[in-house]
Scaffold this motif. Sequence first.
Motif, mmCIF file in Angstrom:
data_model
loop_
_atom_site.group_PDB
_atom_site.id
_atom_site.type_symbol
_atom_site.label_atom_id
_atom_site.label_comp_id
_atom_site.label_asym_id
_atom_site.label_seq_id
_atom_site.Cartn_x
_atom_site.Cartn_y
_atom_site.Cartn_z
ATOM 1 N N ARG A 112 0.870 -1.188 0.000
ATOM 2 C CA ARG A 112 0.000 0.000 0.000
ATOM 3 C C ARG A 112 0.901 1.231 0.000
ATOM 4 N NH1 ARG A 112 -2.845 -0.596 4.681
ATOM 5 N NH2 ARG A 112 -1.552 0.887 5.806
ATOM 6 N N HIS A 113 0.789 2.044 -1.068
ATOM 7 C CA HIS A 113 1.651 3.224 -1.191
ATOM 8 C C HIS A 113 0.834 4.377 -1.749
ATOM 9 C CE1 HIS A 113 5.651 5.048 -2.802
ATOM 10 N NE2 HIS A 113 5.276 5.600 -1.674
ATOM 11 N N LYS A 114 0.158 5.075 -0.873
ATOM 12 C CA LYS A 114 -0.733 6.165 -1.293
ATOM 13 C C LYS A 114 -0.009 7.299 -1.989
ATOM 14 C CE LYS A 114 -4.192 5.234 2.214
ATOM 15 N NZ LYS A 114 -4.919 5.710 3.371
ATOM 16 N N LYS A 115 1.293 7.470 -1.708
ATOM 17 C CA LYS A 115 2.039 8.591 -2.280
ATOM 18 C C LYS A 115 2.717 8.256 -3.604
ATOM 19 C CE LYS A 115 3.078 10.526 2.234
ATOM 20 N NZ LYS A 115 4.116 10.856 3.196
ATOM 21 N N GLY A 116 2.676 7.000 -4.046
ATOM 22 C CA GLY A 116 3.386 6.651 -5.273
ATOM 23 C C GLY A 116 3.021 5.274 -5.796
ATOM 24 N N THR A 117 3.921 4.712 -6.573
ATOM 25 C CA THR A 117 3.720 3.425 -7.216
ATOM 26 C C THR A 117 4.061 2.292 -6.254
ATOM 27 O OG1 THR A 117 4.215 4.412 -9.355
ATOM 28 C CG2 THR A 117 4.432 2.032 -9.209
ATOM 29 N N GLY A 118 3.311 1.201 -6.325
ATOM 30 C CA GLY A 118 3.572 0.050 -5.464
ATOM 31 C C GLY A 118 4.899 -0.609 -5.786
ATOM 32 N N GLN A 134 -4.398 0.849 -3.116
ATOM 33 C CA GLN A 134 -4.317 2.268 -2.760
ATOM 34 C C GLN A 134 -2.971 2.888 -3.107
ATOM 35 O OE1 GLN A 134 -5.299 2.284 1.407
ATOM 36 N NE2 GLN A 134 -7.472 2.017 1.019
ATOM 37 N N CYS A 135 -2.563 2.698 -4.362
ATOM 38 C CA CYS A 135 -1.310 3.284 -4.852
ATOM 39 C C CYS A 135 -1.633 4.287 -5.948
ATOM 40 C CB CYS A 135 -0.388 2.204 -5.417
ATOM 41 S SG CYS A 135 0.158 0.999 -4.187
ATOM 42 N N GLY A 136 -0.667 5.151 -6.270
ATOM 43 C CA GLY A 136 -0.822 6.018 -7.423
ATOM 44 C C GLY A 136 -0.949 5.155 -8.672
ATOM 45 N N CYS A 137 0.016 4.281 -8.863
ATOM 46 C CA CYS A 137 0.010 3.259 -9.917
ATOM 47 C C CYS A 137 0.401 1.957 -9.231
ATOM 48 C CB CYS A 137 1.011 3.629 -11.008
ATOM 49 S SG CYS A 137 1.142 2.428 -12.346
ATOM 50 N N GLY A 138 -0.177 0.846 -9.628
ATOM 51 C CA GLY A 138 0.116 -0.420 -8.968
ATOM 52 C C GLY A 138 1.502 -0.950 -9.295
ATOM 53 N N VAL A 139 1.716 -1.283 -10.572
ATOM 54 C CA VAL A 139 2.985 -1.864 -11.019
ATOM 55 C C VAL A 139 3.445 -1.104 -12.258
ATOM 56 C CG1 VAL A 139 4.126 -3.959 -11.849
ATOM 57 C CG2 VAL A 139 2.310 -4.142 -10.154
ATOM 58 N N ALA A 141 6.622 -0.979 -15.138
ATOM 59 C CA ALA A 141 7.847 -1.540 -15.727
ATOM 60 C C ALA A 141 8.408 -0.521 -16.700
ATOM 61 C CB ALA A 141 7.552 -2.839 -16.455
ATOM 62 N N SER A 142 9.692 -0.194 -16.545
ATOM 63 C CA SER A 142 10.294 0.837 -17.379
ATOM 64 C C SER A 142 11.689 0.415 -17.813
ATOM 65 C CB SER A 142 10.360 2.147 -16.592
ATOM 66 O OG SER A 142 11.012 3.141 -17.342
ATOM 67 N N GLY A 143 11.886 0.308 -19.125
ATOM 68 C CA GLY A 143 13.201 -0.038 -19.669
ATOM 69 C C GLY A 143 13.095 -1.130 -20.707
ATOM 70 N N SER A 144 13.970 -1.085 -21.700
ATOM 71 C CA SER A 144 13.847 -1.993 -22.843
ATOM 72 C C SER A 144 14.063 -3.463 -22.504
ATOM 73 C CB SER A 144 14.821 -1.575 -23.952
ATOM 74 O OG SER A 144 16.146 -1.613 -23.463
ATOM 75 N N ASP A 145 14.878 -3.799 -21.516
ATOM 76 C CA ASP A 145 15.122 -5.200 -21.169
ATOM 77 C C ASP A 145 14.397 -5.617 -19.890
ATOM 78 O OD1 ASP A 145 16.803 -5.518 -23.351
ATOM 79 O OD2 ASP A 145 18.579 -4.892 -22.225
ATOM 80 N N VAL A 146 13.497 -4.796 -19.395
ATOM 81 C CA VAL A 146 12.835 -5.058 -18.121
ATOM 82 C C VAL A 146 11.595 -5.927 -18.333
ATOM 83 C CG1 VAL A 146 11.617 -3.998 -16.171
ATOM 84 C CG2 VAL A 146 13.685 -2.938 -17.095
ATOM 85 N N VAL A 147 11.554 -7.066 -17.615
ATOM 86 C CA VAL A 147 10.399 -7.953 -17.648
ATOM 87 C C VAL A 147 9.971 -8.211 -16.204
ATOM 88 C CG1 VAL A 147 9.516 -10.228 -18.292
ATOM 89 C CG2 VAL A 147 11.177 -9.072 -19.772
ATOM 90 N N LEU A 148 8.747 -7.828 -15.887
ATOM 91 C CA LEU A 148 8.192 -8.127 -14.568
ATOM 92 C C LEU A 148 7.277 -9.335 -14.722
ATOM 93 C CD1 LEU A 148 7.297 -4.576 -13.161
ATOM 94 C CD2 LEU A 148 9.466 -5.776 -13.139
ATOM 95 N N SER A 161 -3.033 4.297 -12.927
ATOM 96 C CA SER A 161 -3.082 3.029 -13.652
ATOM 97 C C SER A 161 -2.874 1.863 -12.698
ATOM 98 C CB SER A 161 -1.969 2.980 -14.704
ATOM 99 O OG SER A 161 -2.106 4.021 -15.628
ATOM 100 N N GLY A 162 -3.492 0.738 -13.032
ATOM 101 C CA GLY A 162 -3.222 -0.478 -12.277
ATOM 102 C C GLY A 162 -1.837 -1.004 -12.623
ATOM 103 N N VAL A 163 -1.586 -1.142 -13.922
ATOM 104 C CA VAL A 163 -0.269 -1.563 -14.404
ATOM 105 C C VAL A 163 0.139 -0.653 -15.555
ATOM 106 C CG1 VAL A 163 -0.462 -3.969 -13.679
ATOM 107 C CG2 VAL A 163 -1.236 -3.315 -15.948
ATOM 108 N N CYS A 164 1.432 -0.409 -15.687
ATOM 109 C CA CYS A 164 1.927 0.447 -16.744
ATOM 110 C C CYS A 164 3.272 -0.075 -17.198
ATOM 111 C CB CYS A 164 2.050 1.876 -16.234
ATOM 112 S SG CYS A 164 2.661 3.028 -17.489
ATOM 113 N N ALA A 165 3.426 -0.282 -18.499
ATOM 114 C CA ALA A 165 4.715 -0.664 -19.071
ATOM 115 C C ALA A 165 5.096 0.420 -20.065
ATOM 116 C CB ALA A 165 4.611 -2.018 -19.756
ATOM 117 N N CYS A 166 6.301 0.975 -19.927
ATOM 118 C CA CYS A 166 6.723 2.041 -20.818
ATOM 119 C C CYS A 166 8.193 1.851 -21.206
ATOM 120 C CB CYS A 166 6.496 3.410 -20.171
ATOM 121 S SG CYS A 166 7.460 3.698 -18.704
ATOM 122 N N GLU A 167 8.625 2.577 -22.190
ATOM 123 C CA GLU A 167 10.006 2.548 -22.671
ATOM 124 C C GLU A 167 10.500 1.133 -22.958
ATOM 125 O OE1 GLU A 167 12.397 4.778 -19.907
ATOM 126 O OE2 GLU A 167 11.054 6.501 -19.980
#
Length: 171
Positions: A112-118, A134-139, A141-148, A161-167
């Motif tokens: 639980r991270h009300k001020k930011g991303t989980g 209760q997070c700003g964004c749940g999960v 992932a950022s970066g070309s080789d990043v896999v969650l 957002s619940g989940v967000c993948a970028c870059e």
Amino acid sequence: RNYVLVSPTCRMFQTDLAWSLENNLVLRCLHVPEDYRTLNEAYARIEQSKGAVTTIVLGPGDHVVEGGGYLNIKCPVNIVGSRDVLDKSKIVVVGGFKITANGVHVEHLTIRHKKGTGVVGKSSCTLTDLMIVQCGCGVWASGSDVVLNCTNIMVSKSIYSGVCACEGGTI
């Protein structure tokens, strides 16, 4: 006859084991709050061990990340909720994880991270059996080789957002 031969060895082993445990020389899990009061203190010990200790087991209760922000994870670690607690909603990390090391595993707890991303993933990791609430964004992932790798994750009550993948990141 065998007992007579082995008995002194057992006494020496017990003495050596007690001394090793006393001096933190035995590879083991770190338990919060039994061994360390806070998650931050336990993680600092993981960093100091240089790979000798790799697992933090969280007991029931709220584990507040110091400063109310993120626990910056810069080395491989397993952060798991105690298996003695069947309901993962009873093991709560208040704050988020910022993961910049490969080989991180988080399992069986609530974030639980009300001020930011989980969970901010800037390196590949595994997330298993989590509730992220209760997070700003749940999960994120950022970066070309990043896999969650996420298994049995429930994200709810996010501000954005619940989940967000970028870059180029993958969830």
